[in-house]
Design a protein around this motif. Structure first.
Motif, short mmCIF file in Angstrom:
data_model
loop_
_atom_site.label_atom_id
_atom_site.label_comp_id
_atom_site.label_asym_id
_atom_site.label_seq_id
_atom_site.Cartn_x
_atom_site.Cartn_y
_atom_site.Cartn_z
N ARG A 205 0.86 -1.18 0.00
CA ARG A 205 0.00 0.00 0.00
C ARG A 205 0.90 1.23 0.00
O ARG A 205 2.01 1.22 0.54
CB ARG A 205 -0.94 0.01 1.21
CG ARG A 205 -0.25 0.02 2.56
CD ARG A 205 -1.27 -0.12 3.70
NE ARG A 205 -0.59 -0.12 4.99
CZ ARG A 205 -0.34 0.98 5.70
NH1 ARG A 205 -0.72 2.17 5.23
NH2 ARG A 205 0.27 0.91 6.87
N LEU A 206 0.41 2.28 -0.62
CA LEU A 206 1.18 3.52 -0.79
C LEU A 206 0.67 4.60 0.16
O LEU A 206 -0.53 4.85 0.23
CB LEU A 206 1.04 4.04 -2.22
CG LEU A 206 2.11 3.70 -3.26
CD1 LEU A 206 1.72 4.32 -4.59
CD2 LEU A 206 3.48 4.18 -2.84
N ALA A 207 1.60 5.23 0.88
CA ALA A 207 1.23 6.42 1.63
C ALA A 207 0.85 7.52 0.63
O ALA A 207 1.36 7.55 -0.50
CB ALA A 207 2.39 6.87 2.51
N ALA A 210 3.73 9.44 -0.70
CA ALA A 210 4.55 8.62 -1.58
C ALA A 210 3.91 8.51 -2.96
O ALA A 210 4.58 8.58 -4.00
CB ALA A 210 4.75 7.24 -0.98
N ARG A 211 2.56 8.33 -2.98
CA ARG A 211 1.86 8.26 -4.26
C ARG A 211 2.02 9.58 -5.01
O ARG A 211 2.30 9.59 -6.22
CB ARG A 211 0.38 7.97 -4.05
CG ARG A 211 -0.42 8.00 -5.35
CD ARG A 211 -1.91 7.84 -5.15
NE ARG A 211 -2.26 6.45 -4.83
CZ ARG A 211 -2.47 5.99 -3.63
NH1 ARG A 211 -2.36 6.82 -2.57
NH2 ARG A 211 -2.78 4.73 -3.43
N ALA A 212 1.83 10.68 -4.30
CA ALA A 212 1.96 12.00 -4.94
C ALA A 212 3.36 12.18 -5.52
O ALA A 212 3.54 12.76 -6.60
CB ALA A 212 1.64 13.10 -3.94
N THR A 250 2.33 -4.29 2.83
CA THR A 250 3.53 -3.59 3.29
C THR A 250 3.47 -2.14 2.85
O THR A 250 3.19 -1.84 1.69
CB THR A 250 4.79 -4.26 2.71
OG1 THR A 250 4.82 -5.62 3.13
CG2 THR A 250 6.04 -3.56 3.20
N LEU A 251 3.72 -1.26 3.78
CA LEU A 251 3.63 0.18 3.51
C LEU A 251 4.83 0.66 2.71
O LEU A 251 5.97 0.35 3.02
CB LEU A 251 3.54 0.96 4.82
CG LEU A 251 3.57 2.49 4.68
CD1 LEU A 251 2.29 2.98 4.00
CD2 LEU A 251 3.75 3.15 6.04
N LEU A 256 10.84 5.64 1.47
CA LEU A 256 11.12 4.50 0.61
C LEU A 256 10.98 4.87 -0.87
O LEU A 256 11.79 4.47 -1.70
CB LEU A 256 10.17 3.34 0.94
CG LEU A 256 10.57 2.42 2.09
CD1 LEU A 256 9.42 1.49 2.43
CD2 LEU A 256 11.81 1.63 1.72
N ALA A 257 9.95 5.64 -1.18
CA ALA A 257 9.74 6.05 -2.57
C ALA A 257 10.90 6.91 -3.05
O ALA A 257 11.38 6.77 -4.18
CB ALA A 257 8.42 6.80 -2.70
N GLU A 258 11.35 7.81 -2.20
CA GLU A 258 12.49 8.67 -2.55
C GLU A 258 13.74 7.84 -2.78
O GLU A 258 14.48 8.04 -3.75
CB GLU A 258 12.75 9.69 -1.45
CG GLU A 258 11.70 10.78 -1.34
CD GLU A 258 11.97 11.71 -0.18
OE1 GLU A 258 11.54 12.87 -0.26
OE2 GLU A 258 12.62 11.28 0.80
#
Length: 464
Positions: A205-207, A210-212, A250-251, A256-258
């Motif tokens: 799942r995306l925070a 993080a999605r933005a 898992t979040l 993490l995205a960065e």
């Protein structure tokens, strides 16, 4: 024939065994490949192409033989559409990359398709990616296959086909324009990949931030968004319990995205205050001739996924508002940058925007143009309009002379210096001075010339 490119179009996944786009892909295939739309209805964005009765839908659902020329930015679905045409019409799919293929490969692909038809086999969709990279001779080699309908040609280009594709091929193809995907479109693709069994199947799942971030960095390119998402999911999987599992999901957080895309999140909301603050700072930095600051704000907008057409429009406005005739080439430079943005798209167009930004920042500045039109508009709004002087009125229709129209008009080209002394403005604003050129840059010469001309036109001395 060239092998399929290592970085295919949006969701493209050739099935080498069948010679066409297969409906199934192996689990180790890239996420963008596994999530490739299989029908027009699954295609995200491009509503104008998916609409009932649209040429593309008629082609797919009516199983017509027609060649397509797809023009649009990267990651908008060009290769996907080629695959959908192949799958929904049960045609073989053959891809030729204009980057690596030559005339020999093109002719071989067409001959193979012709031979397949002669044996009573299936028709062939010949997909040519980046067709604008083909020379005239290479594009000419496509014509027999198109004219004789040995293949259904689907050619993709990111450049204006009216400049990059030969006329005979253009006239024999249906040109479809693909638009950049919106952030909502890209976000929808990301959400579908998170949930779909072909994708991440609900394991992550995306925070929201993080999605933005992923959507912003994708810049309207769905393939890029899925590539980033896959990298972020891999990073989340490697962190184990530290990834804050919620149930079986898992979040993936912003950090993490960065890390996954190796780029810091740009703190910039295109719909909020930051949008206006950064844009304002950009314009004021160019106006203030600080090249480095202007480039900093330009980079922030580009990295945040700001629409490059918006940036280009602001530069075109600034060229007249803040530079004007102090550098007459400024507007030409800005307009050329705006045209380049339309022609080549991002990310390459950032170079054109940077060049225009630098040119306008170092140019001499004058706001005489905007002050002139504002002053003239103020008089008009105040009711100072007055009748057009009789000698300037249209005298080309019957009865105009009886009304006194055109009488006494002096033809400027018959006068010394090409300037005639006569009244042009209505009486109510005859003495108005709207344009007051500065002595900066090239406008200094304009100022000197305008003062001489004004004195000749109005029959006064000293430019008054």
């Amino acid at each position: 024939m060239a092998e399929p490119s290592s970085e295919p179009g949006l969701f493209d996944a050739p099935d080498p065994g069948a010679g066409s786009l297969g409906t199934n892909t192996h689990s180790s295939a890239p996420l963008a490949v596994r999530m490739r739309p299989r029908t027009l209805d699954e295609l995200v964005g491009q509503a104008q192409l998916r609409a009932p009765g649209s040429p593309l839908r008629r082609l797919v659902e009516g199983d017509q033989s027609m060649s397509l020329l797809l023009w649009g930015p990267p990651g908008t679905g060009k290769t996907t559409i080629a695959g959908i045409v192949s799958l929904q019409t049960d045609r073989r799919f053959v891809e030729v990359s204009a980057v690596s293929a030559g005339v020999k490969e093109v002719r071989a692909a067409i001959d193979a398709a012709r031979g397949e038809l002669a044996r009573g086999g299936r028709e062939t969709v010949l997909f040519v990616d980046e067709v604008h990279r083909f020379s005239k001779a290479q594009q000419d080699a496509l014509l027999p296959g198109v004219e004789n309908r040995w293949v259904t040609l689907v050619a993709a280009t990111t450049e204006n086909p009216f400049f990059s594709v030969i006329s005979p091929l253009l006239s024999r193809s249906l040109l479809l324009r693909l638009e950049s995907l919106t952030d909502e479109d890209v976000s929808s693709v990301v959400d579908q990949a998170l949930a779909d069994d072909r994708g991440l199947a609900g394991r992550y799942r995306l925070a929201d931030d993080a999605r933005a971030h992923l959507v912003r960095l994708a810049g309207g390119d769905a393939r890029r968004a899925l590539t980033y998402l896959e990298a972020a999911a891999g990073a989340a999987a490697s962190t184990g319990p530290a990834a804050e599992p919620e149930g079986d999901a898992t979040l993936i957080d912003l950090e993490l995205a960065e890390t996954a895309v190796d780029r810091a999140a740009v703190r910039y909301d295109r719909q909020g205050d930051q949008h206006y603050d950064v844009t304002s700072a950009f314009i004021k930095s160019v106006r203030g001739s600080d090249v480095d600051a202007a480039l900093h704000y330009l980079a922030r907008m580009v990295e945040a996924g700001e629409d490059p057409r918006f940036i280009a429009r602001r530069l075109v406005i600034l060229a007249s508002e803040d530079v004007g005739l102090a550098d007459p080439t400024a507007l030409t430079t800005a307009v050329a940058a705006a045209q380049a943005v339309q022609l080549i798209g991002m990310p390459e167009a950032r170079l054109n925007l940077a060049q225009a930004t630098i040119a306008l920042a170092v140019a001499p500045k004058s706001n005489a143009v905007i002050k002139a039109i504002d002053a003239a508009s103020a008089d008009v709004r105040a009711g100072k309009i007055g009748p057009v002087p009789a000698h300037l009125r249209d005298a080309h229709y019957g009865g105009a002379k009886q009304l006194g129209h055109g009488g006494g008009y002096k033809y400027s080209h018959d006068e010394p210096y090409g300037v005639a002394e006569q009244q042009y403005a209505p009486d109510v604003v005859q003495g108005a001075r709207y344009y007051r050129p500065t002595s900066l840059g090239a406008e200094a010469a304009v100022k000197e010339r305008w003062e001489r001309i004004r004195s000749l036109v109005r029959g006064v001395r000293g430019g008054r």
